[in-house]
Design an enzyme around this catalytic site. Sequence first.
Site, short mmCIF file in Angstrom:
data_model
loop_
_atom_site.label_atom_id
_atom_site.label_comp_id
_atom_site.label_asym_id
_atom_site.label_seq_id
_atom_site.Cartn_x
_atom_site.Cartn_y
_atom_site.Cartn_z
N HIS A 27 -7.19 -0.86 -10.59
CA HIS A 27 -7.85 -0.26 -9.44
C HIS A 27 -7.63 -1.11 -8.19
O HIS A 27 -8.18 -2.21 -8.07
CB HIS A 27 -9.34 -0.13 -9.74
CG HIS A 27 -10.13 0.56 -8.67
ND1 HIS A 27 -11.14 -0.06 -7.97
CD2 HIS A 27 -10.05 1.82 -8.20
CE1 HIS A 27 -11.67 0.79 -7.12
NE2 HIS A 27 -11.03 1.94 -7.23
N HIS A 69 -7.61 1.71 1.23
CA HIS A 69 -8.60 2.59 0.61
C HIS A 69 -9.30 3.49 1.60
O HIS A 69 -9.66 4.62 1.28
CB HIS A 69 -9.65 1.76 -0.13
CG HIS A 69 -10.71 2.59 -0.78
ND1 HIS A 69 -11.92 2.87 -0.17
CD2 HIS A 69 -10.73 3.22 -1.97
CE1 HIS A 69 -12.64 3.64 -0.97
NE2 HIS A 69 -11.95 3.87 -2.07
#
Length: 336
Positions: A27, A69
């Site tokens: 991640h 992100h």
Amino acid sequence: MKHLLLCLTLTLIPASVWGADHSVFAHRGASGYLPEHSLPAKAMAHAQGAAFVEQDVVLTKDNVPLVLHDIHLESTTDVASRFPDRKREDGRYYVIDFTLAEIKQLNATQRFKPKTGKPVATERFPLTGYTYQLHTLEEEIRFIQGLNFSTGRNVGLFTEIKKPTFHQQEGRDITKAVCEVLTRYGYGADRNSACWVQCFELTTLQRLREEFGWKGRLMMIFSGSKIGPDGSDYDALATPEGLKQLSRVVDGVFPNLPRVVTWDKSEKPQCSDFTRAAHDAGLRVITGVIRRDDLPKHCPSIAALHEALFNQAGVDDVCTDFPDLSVQWLKAQPAR
């Protein structure tokens, strides 16, 4: 020609996906140890044995897919001090308002709270330990393919198209831009391509299939909210009927953890029927995010989290901030 051959030879599906029952998805890289989405975090995830490494992607003002992100810059960079007059009326600095050349002037760090300057995760890599430059999707692909070439491994991409509806409202087509880069580097020709493309918006995944002819693997992400920005009804899509509908478009689903398992006050896991229904629809199930420093409520340990997900809920893969811990847990399990 040599560069093209390198791209093509490095885009086959990683052997670990088919040689084992489960895979580990990193991640934002090994983000539990190094600043998220920095190239060192991606290198660490690669070295720790992740089968896939994630790239969140947003667009710059000059339409370049950037690995980040957020659609904003102020939580991970020094944009507020370098370009103080470039914030919008809401006080935020949007990636789409800056060219790539301007973004390359910024120093990025571990995630912090803009109002206080304090790190979000206090026990992770310190804000003062290292600054880095944001990079493009193309730069990251070349980096990962270079690591694959030098190590003999074949780690794949886990590319999330961030907020397509927002980009559309800004007059930009992030789906097209991302698809063009991935295709140029040899991904998406078929289901054996070492790349998953993921999104919270079903309409984007449908566009990839129908409009752009993407033949690679697609994954629907489920938010904790009820409705997505494009109108995707997550609760309805999580039903057996909804999952069967999804299977016409995607190959896998990424449910948020509470849709798969929760823990009661006695620290016992309570598993839902989501994984079984997804498997009945022919879908692969990946979930997470596994965080050693942010376990689900009442979950006693990271080992208990892995045990519940794999051996009780029956998921296929996990997405984790700590790839080494998930890889180690899987390796410690008895052979079947």
